[in-house]
Design an enzyme around this catalytic site. Structure first.
Site, PDB file in Angstrom:
ATOM      1  N   ALA A 122       0.821  -1.111   0.074  1.00  0.00           N
ATOM      2  CA  ALA A 122       0.134  -0.022  -0.044  1.00  0.00           C
ATOM      3  C   ALA A 122       0.973   1.259   0.071  1.00  0.00           C
ATOM      4  O   ALA A 122       1.802   1.466   0.851  1.00  0.00           O
ATOM      5  CB  ALA A 122      -0.875   0.031   1.190  1.00  0.00           C
ATOM      6  N   CYS A 123       0.539   2.059  -0.929  1.00  0.00           N
ATOM      7  CA  CYS A 123       1.321   3.379  -1.016  1.00  0.00           C
ATOM      8  C   CYS A 123       0.544   4.589  -0.947  1.00  0.00           C
ATOM      9  O   CYS A 123      -0.649   4.327  -0.737  1.00  0.00           O
ATOM     10  CB  CYS A 123       2.256   3.704  -2.414  1.00  0.00           C
ATOM     11  SG  CYS A 123       1.215   3.871  -3.665  1.00  0.00           S
ATOM     12  N   THR A 124       0.904   5.686  -0.707  1.00  0.00           N
ATOM     13  CA  THR A 124       0.285   6.984  -0.400  1.00  0.00           C
ATOM     14  C   THR A 124      -0.930   7.248  -1.125  1.00  0.00           C
ATOM     15  O   THR A 124      -2.033   7.710  -0.977  1.00  0.00           O
ATOM     16  CB  THR A 124       1.448   8.012  -0.027  1.00  0.00           C
ATOM     17  OG1 THR A 124       2.164   8.331  -1.240  1.00  0.00           O
ATOM     18  CG2 THR A 124       2.174   8.147   1.189  1.00  0.00           C
TER      19      THR A 124
ATOM     20  N   GLY B 135      -1.882   5.050  -3.686  1.00  0.00           N
ATOM     21  CA  GLY B 135      -2.697   3.930  -3.945  1.00  0.00           C
ATOM     22  C   GLY B 135      -2.603   3.382  -5.420  1.00  0.00           C
ATOM     23  O   GLY B 135      -3.565   2.861  -5.743  1.00  0.00           O
TER      24      GLY B 135
ATOM     25  N   THR C 215       2.211   0.542  -5.090  1.00  0.00           N
ATOM     26  CA  THR C 215       1.374  -0.342  -4.535  1.00  0.00           C
ATOM     27  C   THR C 215       1.444  -1.802  -5.466  1.00  0.00           C
ATOM     28  O   THR C 215       1.915  -2.829  -4.925  1.00  0.00           O
ATOM     29  CB  THR C 215       0.003  -0.314  -4.439  1.00  0.00           C
ATOM     30  OG1 THR C 215      -0.101   0.866  -3.317  1.00  0.00           O
ATOM     31  CG2 THR C 215      -0.915  -1.449  -3.685  1.00  0.00           C
TER      32      THR C 215
END
Length: 104
Positions: free
Chosen positions: A8-10, A12, A16
């Site tokens: 999960a990245c900031t 999304g 990710t």
């Protein structure tokens, strides 16, 4: 070896799915079983079951944000079987990351 994880990245979006792909490819090269849940812009995909988490030898949380269901991994964390990294580190150094998982 069985590896599960969440990416999960900031935003999304890119990291990710790039981290998921990198982990799946590296684990496949090594003949490991792998399942990576993504929590991105499209919601949760490939959701891990309690059984899959319990059966895993190691867990990778490639996350740059808080994730839904992080408590699912508490038992594995207590066993020292969880690595938490930023998704960009996984993408850049996937071989080293998988080596760390093997050595848990």
């Amino acid at each position: 070896m069985k590896i599960v994880g969440v990416t999960a990245c900031t935003t999304g979006i890119a990291h990710t799915y790039m981290a998921q792909e990198a982990l799946e490819k590296e684990c496949a090269k090594r003949g490991f079983e792998v399942k990576i849940e993504t929590q991105g812009g499209m919601g949760i995909d490939n959701e891990l079951t309690e059984e899959e988490i319990a059966d895993a030898d190691a867990v990778i949380l490639a996350i740059a944000i808080g994730i839904e269901g992080e408590e699912r991994f508490e038992e594995k964390q207590d066993q020292g079987k969880v690595i938490t990294l930023d998704p960009s580190n996984v993408i850049k150094n996937v071989k080293d990351v998988v080596d760390q998982l093997v050595n848990l």
